[in-house]
Design an enzyme around this catalytic site. Sequence first.
Site, PDB file in Angstrom:
ATOM      1  N   GLU B 195       0.825  -1.261   0.085  1.00  0.00           N
ATOM      2  CA  GLU B 195       0.107   0.184   0.109  1.00  0.00           C
ATOM      3  C   GLU B 195       0.925   1.289  -0.066  1.00  0.00           C
ATOM      4  O   GLU B 195       0.586   2.113  -0.710  1.00  0.00           O
ATOM      5  CB  GLU B 195      -1.055   0.028   1.126  1.00  0.00           C
ATOM      6  CG  GLU B 195      -2.059  -0.932   1.120  1.00  0.00           C
ATOM      7  CD  GLU B 195      -1.837  -2.326   1.137  1.00  0.00           C
ATOM      8  OE1 GLU B 195      -0.697  -2.616   1.640  1.00  0.00           O
ATOM      9  OE2 GLU B 195      -2.782  -3.100   1.208  1.00  0.00           O
ATOM     10  N   HIS B 264     -10.076  -4.842  11.108  1.00  0.00           N
ATOM     11  CA  HIS B 264     -10.595  -4.736   9.868  1.00  0.00           C
ATOM     12  C   HIS B 264     -12.068  -3.816   9.871  1.00  0.00           C
ATOM     13  O   HIS B 264     -12.913  -3.685   9.066  1.00  0.00           O
ATOM     14  CB  HIS B 264     -10.965  -5.914   9.194  1.00  0.00           C
ATOM     15  CG  HIS B 264      -9.697  -6.447   8.687  1.00  0.00           C
ATOM     16  ND1 HIS B 264      -8.889  -7.234   9.281  1.00  0.00           N
ATOM     17  CD2 HIS B 264      -9.447  -6.866   7.515  1.00  0.00           C
ATOM     18  CE1 HIS B 264      -7.977  -7.528   8.715  1.00  0.00           C
ATOM     19  NE2 HIS B 264      -8.266  -7.603   7.336  1.00  0.00           N
TER      20      HIS B 264
END
Lengths: 329, 461
Positions: B195, B264
């Site tokens: 990322e 998450h």
Amino acid sequence: MATRKSSAKPNVSAEELLSFYREMLLIRRFEEKAGQLYGMGLIGGFCHLYIGQEAVVVGLEAAAEEGDKRVTSYRDHGHMLACGMDPKGVMAELTGRESGYSKGKGGSMHMFSKEKHFYGGHGIVGAQVPIGAGLAFSDKYKGNDRVTFVYFGDGAANQGQVAETYNMAQLWDLPVVFVIENNQYAMGTSVQRATKSPDFWERGAAYGIAGEMVDGMDVLAVKEAGEKAVAHCRAGKGPYILEVKTYRYRGHSMSDPAKYRTREEVQKMREERDAIEHVRQLLLTGGHASEDDLKSIDKEIKDVVNAAADFAKESPEPALSELWTDIYA
Amino acid sequence: MATEILMPALSPTMEEGTLAKWLVKEGDTVSSGDILAEIETDKATMEFEAVDEGVVGKLLIAEGTEGVKVNTPIAVLLDEGESADDIASATSAAAALSSAAPVEKAATEAAEAPAPAAPKAPEVDLSPDWPEGTPMKAQTVREALRDAMAEEMRADDRVYLMGEEVAEYQGAYKVSQGLLDEFGAKRVIDTPITEHGFAGIAVGAAFGGLKPIVEFMTFNFAMQAIDQIINSAAKTRYMSGGQMDSPMVFRGPNGAAARVGAQHSQDYAAWYMQIPGLKVVMPYSAADAKGLLKSAIRDPNPVIFLENELLYGHSFDVPVLEDFTIPLGKAKIWREGKDVTIVSFGTSMQFALEAAEKLAEDGIDAEVIDLRTLRPMDTDSIIRSVMKTNRCVTVEEGWPQGSVGSYISSVLMQQAFDYLDAPVINCTGKDVPMPYAANLEKLALVTTDEVIEAVKQVTYR
Ligand SMILES: Cc1ncc(C[n+]2csc(CCOP(=O)(O)OP(=O)(O)O)c2C)c(N)n1
Ligand SMILES: [Mg+2]
């Protein structure tokens, strides 16, 4: 692999040698002046001088063509001068004035010139590395054969995003030259205290990236290696790593207690390996220039730098309304 | 001409120091780079180097002297052939300069710096998002997002999509379904799981003139990339004095899905909303998802586009129009009412709307505003509504401290204080990491009942 050095009888014209001399000297004198203005309180904050490393950027710029891009860290004054940015605009940015390249809003570490394809000036160690690969990505996407030079330090070379970028640059054959300016220290941490794999260019092998190590105090060797790297990229063979062994004479930034290395170590580099002195000797011994010729170049450059300093002192600070501009397009 | 050597500032904050030791003596020849003295500051002892060359004519400050102010002359340097007699004529050019130094001036002027434009009576854009009578078709948020990207990629070949699993896999949540087939691998790019790296590459590509859409598999993973998003994408325009742009979109699912636990399940709305240089969008309906994403892709600034996994499959009416966009920064009134203003955005709109319906059964008439864009925020629409209802409840999924709602509360206090008949209540997610157990997870999230309860409190029912 041995470190690339220039051959005993380098194939270089007097003209080119003189231009190397001139460009390196401009950087050195500019930086000395910046140091002086800092001492007088005219430049604030962090200010990282490039003194000692001049041959790296001057050699590589000699291998670049119009339209090639470059991006670097906060130690960026030399890169800007070498790619043709105006010393006045750079100095005025250092003093935080309206006629600086960023209107005084960027400072020493954050300057840009779209016209000269200079994409900063980045204050976060390592952040310029994926950005440089992204610039190369944009050129490949557009289908031209431009190359991007991304400069970063031995300290930055340990950043995770550098490894991430190597991987993607090779995966996508991006035309980017990764230039590791190994000046042997990241602030006060020597390379030996930061990694057990001190030959940074060899890390490219893990991703299949070609590279080599170059003597960064030898501008001719840097140029030669740069030409090879650029040819590799332009031929569509993907990225190339150049680890350039260099040395910074001054502190990391202006506020550096300099206790991590000895005075003798610095003195030895200055006396025995100085890149400007190297070219000076080539010019004199090769009969390309006389002492007087060089003196007049020195004078010329002193004048350019003094003019930049005067400009930077005289230029007004940005208007207060500038606080609120340039946030959104 | 003889030049004075001045006590240097050796750090950003140094005002004075101790001249600890001279390393040269009168009569010494020095050249640039030679160390002249050691100077002690509160932080460290530092070496002070010569910048010019010459002969040390006189040391003006004895070693060991403490409290030497920056810019005090400490020595005089003579040119070749000059004698110490020339010292008297050494001008204090530098001292004159230092009085012209901008520091103090800036401090006094700072107080007069113009404030951002003063709030005026709210001017609200009440125009409909599409013309009346436009044919509509039902579409999921997922399809709307895909169509938005496809339409913009057809219109502008600088637009490309990159991210994990966006191409061959057709999107981890199938948002990019079909894009690889239509646009090919050059413009729909699978990245490795990096990322930080690919966000940085996208920023560089944007500097280089492209218009990247970066898909994060979820925004939880964008934390790895947040440095590039904020330090590189958001700030560069300012730091370059307006020279550089980062026209790009960072998009992906944000906030809690279901039963995926703390790492998450986080809502980043309030995080990104704080950053000047970014625009932040968080749509609820499919029409908004489409119209806003198209605007975001066209926008010349970096835009954070926060989607929600649980909404991807929801169907809404979407206008059937050739080229349909919704401007960033314009809130939408879902339901008009006179008793209370409920402000929400994204997935929490479900609770706001459901609460409003139930409240209507109790005779409480709620106005429901969907912010849609969090930065720039359409606070005028909120103020306008509160001037009518005099009460406000905010609803969001994120945590309470530093929430979107707390910002709205402060805006209302400063700009609509006289119109408030009750304190603003912020309904938020609970101040805990998201638990996994089904019952605890339910407890951690904001609920319709909590919104109803808050409305009853502010309406004193
Ligand atoms: C991400 C990040 N961490 C730490 C710093 C503070 N810092 C600035 S420069 C520097 C050393 C970097 O050394 P190197 O990469 O070798 O470059 P050099 O300064 O030698 O040119 C550090 C730690 C920073 N700016 N960014
Ligand atoms: Mg270094």
